[in-house]
Design a protein around this motif. Structure first.
Motif, short mmCIF file in Angstrom:
data_model
loop_
_atom_site.label_atom_id
_atom_site.label_comp_id
_atom_site.label_asym_id
_atom_site.label_seq_id
_atom_site.Cartn_x
_atom_site.Cartn_y
_atom_site.Cartn_z
N PHE A 1 107.04 63.67 -63.13
CA PHE A 1 107.29 62.32 -63.64
C PHE A 1 107.04 62.30 -65.13
O PHE A 1 106.06 62.87 -65.62
CB PHE A 1 106.37 61.30 -62.96
N ASP B 1 110.65 57.89 -66.65
CA ASP B 1 110.74 57.64 -65.20
C ASP B 1 109.87 56.45 -64.80
O ASP B 1 110.27 55.64 -63.95
CB ASP B 1 110.30 58.88 -64.43
N SER C 1 118.01 54.59 -68.44
CA SER C 1 118.57 55.81 -67.85
C SER C 1 119.37 56.63 -68.86
O SER C 1 119.49 57.85 -68.70
CB SER C 1 119.46 55.46 -66.65
N ASN D 1 111.82 64.22 -73.11
CA ASN D 1 110.68 63.47 -72.59
C ASN D 1 109.78 62.92 -73.69
O ASN D 1 108.74 62.35 -73.39
CB ASN D 1 109.86 64.35 -71.65
#
Length: 325
Positions: free
Chosen positions: A82, A86, A138, A147
């Motif tokens: 994760f 997310d 998204s 990330n």
């Protein structure tokens, strides 16, 4: 037919949900709004819908990210399962509220129309904002590290959010205005069946056109419903007024019941369920804190509205700047 194929047919399909079942519900919500009270409180409703949803998404995302880090240290999750995006994605999904029970109670108690409209209007716009927000999160994709936080990618996502919402709003409103002009300057009122059919097809076309243009059909069909109720409804014949109201009320009732049955069945047919008690506990806590934070903000806003109301009333000033009449 094989057993696996039968299970796949009964499994929840997002395409059917978003393209078939959800549009009639959203359109009916916009078409059944009380126009006068909605537009009088439009500023407050937009504040609740946009600011409240964004705050709820961020709060849930931050708390869930903390729980994810704790689960990684506890060995419940692997590092990299994760990421913060997310968690924000999960937060945007959980920020879409549907106060059906509260609205039903308000309807039975015949509460103040402005209070009912504030809650109903916020809940309707909240769904649309949450959908666009989910899409914007998204597509958040920094070039170097997917990330990590990247200012350029962040502002690009914000720009996409505003652009998609504005474009969808314009698309839905345009179709409604076209319908209003056709019903006003033609003799369609002499053919109620044709008038009702054209009304339905143009409203549905707003959703399809927005999806084809890369926008959000849900937002388009929502504002199409609001604009149709504000302009087109008054141009319809008496038969068409009754037919359109009953048609979309029936479609809304049917779609809602199909969704409840469909999603309940999907709970048992979906084959990739993963249950984690700590994650579920964190989700409950995050949602509770986000709801409490949002309700505290709403309470403060209502107090400010009351102070504004009584201040304007004592000075004999117009009440246009206050949320309450």
């Amino acid at each position: 037919m094989k057993l696996e194929e039968q299970w796949c047919m009964m499994t929840f399909d997002p395409e059917i949900f978003f393209n078939v079942l959800l549009p009639p519900i959203i359109f009916h919500a916009g078409y059944s709004l009380k126009k006068r009270h909605f537009f009088q409180n439009l500023g407050s409703i937009l504040t609740y819908a946009f600011l409240g949803t964004a705050i709820s998404c961020i709060v849930i995302g931050l708390i869930m990210y903390g729980f994810v880090k704790a689960m990684i240290h506890a060995g419940q999750l692997k590092n990299g399962d994760f990421h913060f995006t997310d968690c924000l994605f999960f937060g945007s999904l959980m920020s879409a509220t549907d106060p059906v029970t509260v609205l039903a109670i308000f309807h039975e108690l015949h509460v103040d129309p402005d209070l009912y409209t504030l809650l109903f209007g916020e809940s309707v716009l909240n769904d649309a904002v949450a959908i666009v927000l989910t899409y914007s999160i998204s597509i958040y994709s920094p070039k170097e590290n997917p990330n990590a936080f990247d200012a350029a990618a962040f502002f690009q996502s914000v720009g996409n959010f505003l652009g998609i919402f504005a474009g969808s709003f314009a698309m839905g409103s345009a179709y409604a205005i076209i319908t209003a002009l056709l019903t006003k300057f033609t003799k369609l009122c002499e053919f109620p069946m044709l008038e009702t059919g054209l009304f339905f097809l143009l409203s549905w076309s707003a959703f399809l056109s927005a999806e084809a243009a890369g926008l959000t059909g849900i937002v388009a069909v929502l504002f199409c419903g609001v604009t149709q109720a504000h302009y087109t409804y008054n141009n319809l014949s008496s038969d068409s007024k009754i037919r359109t109201k009953q048609l979309f009320e029936f479609m809304n009732f049917l779609a809602e019941n199909v969704i409840f049955c469909y999603m309940g069945l999907a709970l048992f047919t979906f084959q990739n369920h993963i249950f984690n008690a700590l994650f579920i506990l964190g989700a409950f806590l995050a949602i509770f804190v986000a709801r409490a934070h949002t309700e505290l903000k709403n309470l403060l806003f209502f107090l400010a509205s009351f102070l504004c109301y009584f201040s304007h009333r004592s000075k004999g000033l117009p009440m246009a700047g206050c949320a309450l009449p």
